[in-house]
Design a protein around this motif. Sequence first.
Motif, mmCIF file in Angstrom:
data_model
loop_
_atom_site.group_PDB
_atom_site.id
_atom_site.type_symbol
_atom_site.label_atom_id
_atom_site.label_comp_id
_atom_site.label_asym_id
_atom_site.label_seq_id
_atom_site.Cartn_x
_atom_site.Cartn_y
_atom_site.Cartn_z
ATOM 1 N N ILE A 1 0.837 -1.207 0.000
ATOM 2 C CA ILE A 1 0.000 0.000 0.000
ATOM 3 C C ILE A 1 0.869 1.253 0.000
ATOM 4 N N ILE A 2 1.888 1.235 0.839
ATOM 5 C CA ILE A 2 2.779 2.386 0.929
ATOM 6 C C ILE A 2 3.515 2.616 -0.380
ATOM 7 N N ARG A 3 3.948 1.532 -0.977
ATOM 8 C CA ARG A 3 4.674 1.643 -2.240
ATOM 9 C C ARG A 3 3.781 2.209 -3.332
ATOM 10 N N LYS A 4 2.559 1.714 -3.357
ATOM 11 C CA LYS A 4 1.617 2.194 -4.357
ATOM 12 C C LYS A 4 1.388 3.688 -4.184
ATOM 13 N N LYS A 5 1.214 4.076 -2.918
ATOM 14 C CA LYS A 5 1.001 5.500 -2.633
ATOM 15 C C LYS A 5 2.200 6.308 -3.082
ATOM 16 N N ALA A 6 3.377 5.765 -2.765
ATOM 17 C CA ALA A 6 4.601 6.484 -3.103
ATOM 18 C C ALA A 6 4.720 6.634 -4.610
ATOM 19 N N LEU A 7 4.441 5.535 -5.325
ATOM 20 C CA LEU A 7 4.542 5.572 -6.776
ATOM 21 C C LEU A 7 3.546 6.558 -7.356
ATOM 22 N N ALA A 8 2.327 6.499 -6.824
ATOM 23 C CA ALA A 8 1.290 7.409 -7.314
ATOM 24 C C ALA A 8 1.719 8.847 -7.081
ATOM 25 N N ALA A 9 2.267 9.087 -5.924
ATOM 26 C CA ALA A 9 2.699 10.434 -5.579
ATOM 27 C C ALA A 9 3.828 10.861 -6.505
ATOM 28 N N GLN A 10 4.711 9.897 -6.785
ATOM 29 C CA GLN A 10 5.856 10.202 -7.642
ATOM 30 C C GLN A 10 5.378 10.553 -9.053
ATOM 31 N N GLY B 1 13.111 12.614 -7.807
ATOM 32 C CA GLY B 1 14.038 12.444 -6.693
ATOM 33 C C GLY B 1 13.569 13.170 -5.454
ATOM 34 N N THR B 2 12.467 13.856 -5.541
ATOM 35 C CA THR B 2 11.919 14.509 -4.359
ATOM 36 C C THR B 2 11.486 13.458 -3.339
ATOM 37 N N THR B 3 11.776 13.729 -2.103
ATOM 38 C CA THR B 3 11.328 12.811 -1.074
ATOM 39 C C THR B 3 9.810 12.897 -0.941
ATOM 40 N N ILE B 4 9.195 11.736 -1.014
ATOM 41 C CA ILE B 4 7.743 11.719 -0.918
ATOM 42 C C ILE B 4 7.343 11.448 0.527
ATOM 43 N N ASN B 5 6.480 12.238 0.983
ATOM 44 C CA ASN B 5 6.063 12.058 2.378
ATOM 45 C C ASN B 5 4.931 11.051 2.484
ATOM 46 N N VAL B 6 5.242 9.902 3.012
ATOM 47 C CA VAL B 6 4.167 8.920 3.255
ATOM 48 C C VAL B 6 3.974 8.757 4.756
ATOM 49 N N ASN B 7 4.378 9.783 5.464
ATOM 50 C CA ASN B 7 4.332 9.671 6.922
ATOM 51 C C ASN B 7 2.937 9.574 7.489
ATOM 52 N N ASN B 8 1.952 9.830 6.648
ATOM 53 C CA ASN B 8 0.601 9.700 7.193
ATOM 54 C C ASN B 8 0.297 8.267 7.602
ATOM 55 N N MET B 9 1.085 7.326 7.086
ATOM 56 C CA MET B 9 0.870 5.939 7.504
ATOM 57 C C MET B 9 1.414 5.673 8.900
ATOM 58 N N ASP C 1 4.089 7.514 12.163
ATOM 59 C CA ASP C 1 4.928 8.629 12.590
ATOM 60 C C ASP C 1 6.355 8.508 12.084
ATOM 61 N N ASN C 2 6.887 7.315 12.187
ATOM 62 C CA ASN C 2 8.304 7.151 11.910
ATOM 63 C C ASN C 2 8.587 6.418 10.605
ATOM 64 N N ALA C 3 7.535 6.109 9.869
ATOM 65 C CA ALA C 3 7.755 5.366 8.641
ATOM 66 C C ALA C 3 8.637 6.190 7.712
ATOM 67 N N ASN C 4 9.372 5.476 6.893
ATOM 68 C CA ASN C 4 10.149 6.152 5.867
ATOM 69 C C ASN C 4 11.188 7.085 6.454
ATOM 70 N N LYS C 5 11.895 6.607 7.437
ATOM 71 C CA LYS C 5 12.996 7.389 7.994
ATOM 72 C C LYS C 5 14.012 7.709 6.907
ATOM 73 N N LYS C 6 14.264 6.673 6.048
ATOM 74 C CA LYS C 6 15.128 6.922 4.896
ATOM 75 C C LYS C 6 14.216 7.079 3.688
ATOM 76 N N PRO C 7 14.415 8.098 2.910
ATOM 77 C CA PRO C 7 13.538 8.259 1.748
ATOM 78 C C PRO C 7 13.666 7.047 0.836
ATOM 79 N N CYS C 8 12.524 6.504 0.450
ATOM 80 C CA CYS C 8 12.558 5.266 -0.315
ATOM 81 C C CYS C 8 12.433 5.543 -1.804
ATOM 82 N N CYS C 9 12.093 6.740 -2.167
ATOM 83 C CA CYS C 9 11.739 6.973 -3.562
ATOM 84 C C CYS C 9 12.708 7.935 -4.205
#
Lengths: 413, 216
Positions: free
Chosen positions: B176-185, B196-204, B206-214
């Motif tokens: 789900i997170i990946r899909k959101k990230a891809l959609a956002a990208q 290369g912009t860091t996508i904020n998926v933190n709504n899932m 608080d601490n998710a995505n400490k390292k930008p995945c996208c």
Amino acid sequence: MAKERIPNWLNSSLWSTTPTVDDRLHCFSLSPTTTTTTAAAAVSEPIVQPTVPVSPPAAASRPQSTVTSQKYEFRDPIDKNSNNNSNDNDQNASPSGVSPDDISRQAQLLAELSKKVVNFRELRRIASQGIPDGAGIRSTVWKLLLGYLPPDHLQWSSELAKKRSEYKQFKEELLMNPTEITRKLEKSAVDDQSKSESSGLLSRSQVTHGEHPLSLGESSIWNQFFQDTEIIEQIDRDVKRTHPDMHFFSGDSPLAKSNQAAAEADSFFCFVELLSGFRDHFCKQLDNSTVGIRSTISRLSQFLKEHDEELWRHLEITTKVNPQFYAFRWITLLLTQEFNFADSLHIWDTLLSDPEGPLETLLRVCCAMLILVRTRLLAGDFTSNLKLLQNYPSSNISHLLYVANKLRSQASN
Amino acid sequence: MAYKVDHEYDYLFKIVLIGDSGVGKSNILSRFTRNEFCLESKSTIGVEFATRTLQVEGKTVKAQIWDTAGQERYRAITSAYYRGAVGALLVYDITKRQTFDNVLRWLRELRDHADSNIVIMMAGNKSDLNHLRAVSTEDAQSLAESEGLSFMETSALEAFNIEKAFQTVLLDIYQIIRKKALAAQESASGTGVPQGTTINVNNMSDNANKKPCCST
């Protein structure tokens, strides 16, 4: 029907330390948990029947002088089978090494207990430093501290006899087989009828709708009876499951059974006394009031802030560890799940004897627990801090209580 | 003595364990995080907490699992525990019909307090007690289908399906997170924002995505 089922003891003065709220009686009986009751069973320790008779190591070290000068038997005066006083179960966990401090405190306690009228101030003072395990006197001291036993020795045996028979009556009242209840109801109904219909007409007997074993009605005494039975069986299983090493709960000999009956009654009343200061924490309806569990947790947080603001800030602001996540259990179970049984007993010695009362003392001990691991907490993040506080490391309890005691002196100075 | 502050993960997912008292939530947790099972386990008071780090699709995922008390008494206190949860294991006991009947109540609780995108796995625990079964697999399956939940029977005692249940939940969350990230990208590149912009998926979480995945 529901009204009649509220037993007299619920209205007794034992419960009325705080202003009454109607819900309290109800919410208190909502969901029985077995967790806190087990430690309360410690008040009955002298009549535990050890499965294997062993000669207690502490018996040898019991100071003879105090025993010989003793005028009054401080053991449970009703229970003639309690001669194995020093053989109680908390021995299992206590180290065999007895410190000189323990011996002198034991001697002081024995001397205090053998007085005609126990001096409570003195008893509290000595007991707050911990009751030595060896002498098997904790059960008596706790009963006194909780006000279950009066200070005057002469009243002990009659008081115990009274309470135990009272308890037996409560049980009979509450756990009465519904057949008995319906028979009584029918009988009184028939009596009423015969009074009003003495005109010679044939009386019709009413068919009862609610009260038969297959009734599913919520107010049905049968349904209630089955539910109660299920809960009692569940408590029984849980206690044996979670405390397999405690012989008190097992043992089927007639001797063990009669001991258990007396111990059950004593534990019940002591538990009531103990909870009179804590019962609001268990009332869901009071969760958001000034006497509820949330407010007590906030008091702990406030207390920490006063004594160690740096630690408080790191815990609650920086790492966002909500005190509810750990202190809810600390406070509701009076620390019994944070420490082993023997250590819990030592903490309870202090909780019960401190003149400031169990709740204030508990908050001080909780605060001391936080301060004692402050270095680790200050270096930790949310995860490691919460893990640490939910699995508190085993500690030197005397030191913990010493630190807790110092928190008081600071506050009053 | 110093505790290392732990950032050694790509994602942190908060998962809650819910269900009636006595269905085995705490043992599911201890089986998953410590590979332990304890017959003498006491009832959970308030909330208990454990973590385990594992690999999901080549990413390091830290599962932060909150084991909540099943008893009614604690509901008011525990509602805060749902905050930020991205997954839930809703447990019932296959030998106690009542615990299955209450699944709907727990779902309502989740819908009231948790994120609406929360991934839910229903677990019929104590499958080792098949001879005492009071809930058929078919009943559970049809409930799971109608409510849109994943479903598995588990046994914390026999370590059966525990790993798999968590893996499934974590994988679902990850996807789900990946899909959101891809959609956002995609939408980001569509509007001319440099890649290369860091996508904020933190709504899932608080601490998710400490390292930008996208960032690629």
